[in-house]
Write a protein that holds these residues in place. Structure first.
Motif, short mmCIF file in Angstrom:
data_model
loop_
_atom_site.label_atom_id
_atom_site.label_comp_id
_atom_site.label_asym_id
_atom_site.label_seq_id
_atom_site.Cartn_x
_atom_site.Cartn_y
_atom_site.Cartn_z
N MET A 156 -10.61 -5.96 -1.90
CA MET A 156 -10.30 -5.57 -0.55
C MET A 156 -9.09 -5.15 -0.04
N GLN A 157 -8.42 -4.17 0.34
CA GLN A 157 -7.08 -3.89 0.70
C GLN A 157 -7.24 -2.83 1.81
N GLU A 158 -6.33 -2.35 2.97
CA GLU A 158 -6.34 -1.33 3.77
C GLU A 158 -5.85 -0.21 3.17
N THR A 159 -6.13 0.86 3.78
CA THR A 159 -5.59 2.20 3.01
C THR A 159 -5.35 3.28 4.34
N ASN A 160 -4.88 4.05 4.01
CA ASN A 160 -3.65 4.78 4.51
C ASN A 160 -4.32 6.47 4.56
N THR A 161 -4.35 6.81 3.66
CA THR A 161 -4.15 8.77 3.18
C THR A 161 -5.78 8.66 2.16
N LEU A 162 -6.06 9.65 2.34
CA LEU A 162 -7.07 9.78 1.34
C LEU A 162 -7.11 9.86 0.05
N LYS A 163 -5.94 9.71 -0.88
CA LYS A 163 -5.50 9.46 -2.05
C LYS A 163 -5.10 8.05 -1.66
N GLU A 164 -5.37 7.03 -1.25
CA GLU A 164 -5.71 5.72 -1.38
C GLU A 164 -7.03 5.37 -1.06
N LYS A 165 -7.34 5.83 -0.35
CA LYS A 165 -9.35 5.85 -0.81
C LYS A 165 -10.21 6.63 -1.35
N LEU A 166 -9.71 7.49 -2.42
CA LEU A 166 -10.24 7.74 -2.96
C LEU A 166 -10.47 6.98 -4.21
N LYS A 167 -8.77 6.63 -4.68
CA LYS A 167 -8.26 5.58 -5.41
C LYS A 167 -8.86 3.94 -5.59
N LEU A 168 -9.02 3.68 -4.81
CA LEU A 168 -9.68 2.53 -4.25
C LEU A 168 -11.16 2.58 -4.35
N PHE A 169 -11.75 3.87 -4.25
CA PHE A 169 -13.54 3.47 -4.42
C PHE A 169 -13.46 3.74 -5.25
N SER A 170 -12.89 4.65 -6.11
CA SER A 170 -13.11 4.81 -7.31
C SER A 170 -13.15 3.46 -8.45
N ILE A 171 -11.70 2.58 -8.05
CA ILE A 171 -12.28 1.20 -8.46
C ILE A 171 -13.01 0.22 -8.74
N ILE A 172 -13.72 0.78 -7.27
CA ILE A 172 -15.45 -0.17 -6.66
C ILE A 172 -16.69 0.25 -7.63
N LEU A 173 -16.08 1.47 -7.24
CA LEU A 173 -17.38 2.32 -8.03
C LEU A 173 -17.80 2.15 -8.67
#
Length: 449
Positions: free
Chosen positions: A1-18
């Motif tokens: 897990m890592q900190e994200t700053n933008t919606l795009k980064e969150k969507l990318k990280l969320f997809s990587i987890i999901l």
């Protein structure tokens, strides 16, 4: 897990987890799917026996597994708060608790199985298959619960691809074991539906051994030294996990057990109706793995952000989950509508069973629409460690609204067995609305912080 700053980064990280979680959940459920489908190729009695056995086992397993799922928000918030030294002790206590619960379930099953099956109005052959399917399957319960504890630790660190790889290794092995024990290959006697229980138990052992090896040998898990310096079992640590896990487990139990209750009520109908109902429910549950996976990913992401006190970011992930639920609801409904005939023919070659299965699948479309909203929101609430309201919602909506409505429609209208499905749809819809209100309330509460 890592900190994200933008919606795009969150969507990318969320997809990587999901995505790995989704593949893992679908693969895990495919074990049950192949148990049912391959048993159905033997006879309608074998299909019905495995269906009854599964309907008794799944709510127990999923409910108890909620206690293991508590490890995910506990570890996630510790990692988010940089309290890594506390992680190994939490995992060790989780393993102790998993073994203790497994032994308790084993003993309770030994006492309760025969009376429960005798209470049901089943053909003798169906009752025999259901009983020995469960007896053989339960020999793998200890490694199963240990594996789920270890998997929750793996996922809490955001390493969901590792869980995916373990399941992708064991799924084809499960199919192979089914082929051997159900149909009697390589000198093994043909056990029919009972053989699927043997195959599943062996698969549980293999999964557990692989997970133990991964955590012991591979980074980043290796650096935690989970299997070194073992602490003594601690009732205080167990109670901490149970405080979160029991509400999660009971909420899941209330949701899954209502399907088992419906199957029990439907035992008054003929074997073909039971088989068709279970076939439709089996595939609908397979599709349910999609919103369930979204919920599990939300638990990981939100727990990490809450641990780091980034409440706005946690709220953003919550909105991502709700949006995902809307998309998933439409997607699942289209799948069921377009492929109802193909799905029905997977389970049985009997034309009567196929026709009945298609009718149940049409009701499952609406059931999926409601469930696809509720599951992601439950996962989001678990990330906040907000589990008590979910428990109350599950009890009221499923057992206070859904089941009574279904029973009335089945017994006092022309819907008959389909009335139970209308009841399920009603209960799930009420639950989804209540959960959305609760999540939005939590967002408002944390906004003030």
């Amino acid at each position: 897990m890592q900190e994200t700053n933008t919606l795009k980064e969150k969507l990318k990280l969320f997809s990587i987890i999901l995505i790995p979680i989704l593949i893992t959940q679908v693969s895990m459920y495919l074990m049950n799917f192949f148990d049912t489908v391959m048993s159905g190729r033997v006879s309608a009695q074998d299909l019905a026996g495995v269906a009854i056995g599964s309907s008794l086992w799944v709510p127990v397993f999923t409910g108890v597994n909620g206690i293991m799922l508590a490890i995910t928000p506990i570890i996630g918030q510790l990692i988010g708060a940089n309290k890594n030294k506390e992680v190994p002790k939490k995992v060790q206590q989780g393993i102790y608790l998993a073994i203790t619960i497994a032994i308790f379930i084993f003993l309770a099953g030994a006492l309760a199985l025969k009376p429960i099956l005798n209470f049901m109005d089943l053909e003798d052959s169906v009752r025999h298959i259901a009983a020995f399917y469960l007896i053989t399957l339960i020999t793998g319960i200890i490694p199963l619960f240990i594996f789920n504890t270890l998997r929750s630790f793996i996922d809490a660190m955001g390493q969901t691809r590792i869980s995916m790889m373990i399941i992708l290794i064991t799924l084809p092995l499960n199919v192979l074991f089914n082929y051997i024990f159900i149909f009697g290959k390589f000198g093994v006697p043909a056990l029919g539906g009972i053989g699927s229980g043997v195959a599943t138990s062996v698969t549980y052992w293999v999964s557990c051994i692989i997970a133990l090896a991964v955590i012991h040998k591979i980074n980043p898990f290796r650096r935690f030294h989970v299997f070194s310096n073992w602490v003594k079992p601690s009732l205080k640590a167990w109670l901490e996990q149970l405080k979160i896990g029991i509400p999660i487990g009971l909420a899941i139990f209330f949701e899954t057990s209502i399907f088992s209750a419906v199957t029990l009520f439907m035992s008054v109908y003929n074997t073909n109706t039971i088989a068709a109902h279970q076939a439709a429910m089996n595939f609908a549950t397979l599709l349910y793995m999609i919103p369930l996976s979204v919920g599990m990913a939300l638990t990981i992401a939100i727990a990490f952000e809450i641990g780091a006190k980034r409440y706005k970011d946690a709220r953003t992930y919550g909105y991502i989950g709700i949006s995902g639920g809307i998309f998933i609801a439409v997607f699942a409904g289209l799948i069921l509508y377009l492929f109802s005939g193909s799905v029905a023919s997977l389970y049985n070659s009997n034309p009567n069973v196929i026709a009945l299965t298609k009718q149940f699948i049409y009701f499952a479309i609406f059931y999926q629409l409601a469930d696809a909203f509720g599951a992601p929101i439950q996962g989001a609430l678990r990330g906040y460690k907000d589990v008590n309201v979910t428990l109350i919602v599950a009890l009221v909506s499923y057992w206070g609204i859904g089941l009574p409505t279904g029973w009335l429609l089945a017994n006092f209208t022309a819907l008959e067995p389909f009335g139970y499905w209308v009841g399920l749809i009603t209960g799930l819809t009420c639950g989804a609305v209540a959960l959305i209100i609760r999540l939005l309330s939590l967002h408002k509460k944390y906004r003030t912080r």
